[in-house]
Design a protein around this motif. Structure first.
Motif, PDB file in Angstrom:
ATOM      1  N   THR A  17     -74.324   0.024   9.219  1.00  9.60           N
ATOM      2  CA  THR A  17     -74.582   0.886   8.067  1.00  9.60           C
ATOM      3  C   THR A  17     -74.354   0.074   6.811  1.00  9.60           C
ATOM      4  O   THR A  17     -73.520  -0.829   6.774  1.00  9.60           O
ATOM      5  N   HIS A  18     -75.102   0.438   5.780  1.00 10.12           N
ATOM      6  CA  HIS A  18     -74.963  -0.222   4.491  1.00 10.12           C
ATOM      7  C   HIS A  18     -74.022   0.595   3.623  1.00 10.12           C
ATOM      8  O   HIS A  18     -74.112   1.807   3.560  1.00 10.12           O
ATOM      9  N   LYS A  19     -73.117  -0.081   2.957  1.00 10.50           N
ATOM     10  CA  LYS A  19     -72.201   0.613   2.068  1.00 10.50           C
ATOM     11  C   LYS A  19     -71.969  -0.263   0.852  1.00 10.50           C
ATOM     12  O   LYS A  19     -71.620  -1.443   0.971  1.00 10.50           O
ATOM     13  N   VAL A  20     -72.192   0.336  -0.302  1.00 13.77           N
ATOM     14  CA  VAL A  20     -71.933  -0.347  -1.558  1.00 13.77           C
ATOM     15  C   VAL A  20     -70.910   0.489  -2.309  1.00 13.77           C
ATOM     16  O   VAL A  20     -71.106   1.674  -2.540  1.00 13.77           O
ATOM     17  N   GLN A  21     -69.840  -0.128  -2.692  1.00 11.57           N
ATOM     18  CA  GLN A  21     -68.787   0.596  -3.384  1.00 11.57           C
ATOM     19  C   GLN A  21     -68.358  -0.210  -4.597  1.00 11.57           C
ATOM     20  O   GLN A  21     -68.091  -1.412  -4.502  1.00 11.57           O
ATOM     21  N   VAL A  22     -68.320   0.467  -5.732  1.00 11.62           N
ATOM     22  CA  VAL A  22     -67.937  -0.187  -6.981  1.00 11.62           C
ATOM     23  C   VAL A  22     -66.718   0.551  -7.523  1.00 11.62           C
ATOM     24  O   VAL A  22     -66.718   1.765  -7.660  1.00 11.62           O
ATOM     25  N   GLU A  23     -65.700  -0.180  -7.836  1.00  6.81           N
ATOM     26  CA  GLU A  23     -64.493   0.419  -8.387  1.00  6.81           C
ATOM     27  C   GLU A  23     -64.125  -0.298  -9.671  1.00  6.81           C
ATOM     28  O   GLU A  23     -64.222  -1.523  -9.759  1.00  6.81           O
ATOM     29  N   THR A  24     -63.714   0.489 -10.650  1.00 10.94           N
ATOM     30  CA  THR A  24     -63.233  -0.084 -11.903  1.00 10.94           C
ATOM     31  C   THR A  24     -61.886   0.538 -12.228  1.00 10.94           C
ATOM     32  O   THR A  24     -61.568   1.645 -11.804  1.00 10.94           O
ATOM     33  N   LYS A  25     -61.127  -0.170 -12.981  1.00 11.05           N
ATOM     34  CA  LYS A  25     -59.825   0.367 -13.382  1.00 11.05           C
ATOM     35  C   LYS A  25     -59.953   1.255 -14.605  1.00 11.05           C
ATOM     36  O   LYS A  25     -59.137   2.130 -14.824  1.00 11.05           O
ATOM     37  N   GLU A  26     -60.988   0.990 -15.425  1.00 11.00           N
ATOM     38  CA  GLU A  26     -61.221   1.791 -16.628  1.00 11.00           C
ATOM     39  C   GLU A  26     -62.456   2.658 -16.409  1.00 11.00           C
ATOM     40  O   GLU A  26     -63.380   2.252 -15.711  1.00 11.00           O
ATOM     41  N   PRO A  27     -62.461   3.827 -17.029  1.00 10.84           N
ATOM     42  CA  PRO A  27     -63.655   4.671 -16.880  1.00 10.84           C
ATOM     43  C   PRO A  27     -64.850   4.047 -17.583  1.00 10.84           C
ATOM     44  O   PRO A  27     -64.717   3.354 -18.585  1.00 10.84           O
TER      45      PRO A  27
END
Length: 59
Positions: A17-27
């Motif tokens: 499965t393909h999964k792309v996840q982006v996380e940032t500390k600031e909105p």
């Protein structure tokens, strides 16, 4: 034997499965300046135009 290899290949492919996840500390703030320009054309029959004209005694 051929169907067994096909079944094993299908199981291996379906497990990927393909999964792309982006996380940032600031909105993230997104400002969009959108200008909506539209034109409305109303076509009124001549009879209706006369009916709603200022000279008519309808209103």
């Amino acid at each position: 034997m051929k169907w067994m290899l096909t079944l094993v290949f299908a199981c291996l492919v379906s497990a990927c499965t393909h999964k792309v996840q982006v996380e940032t500390k600031e909105p993230i703030t997104i400002n969009l300046n959108v200008k909506v320009d539209h034109e409305i054309r109303v076509k009124v029959d001549k009879e209706l135009d006369d009916l709603f004209s200022d000279d008519s005694e309808l209103f």
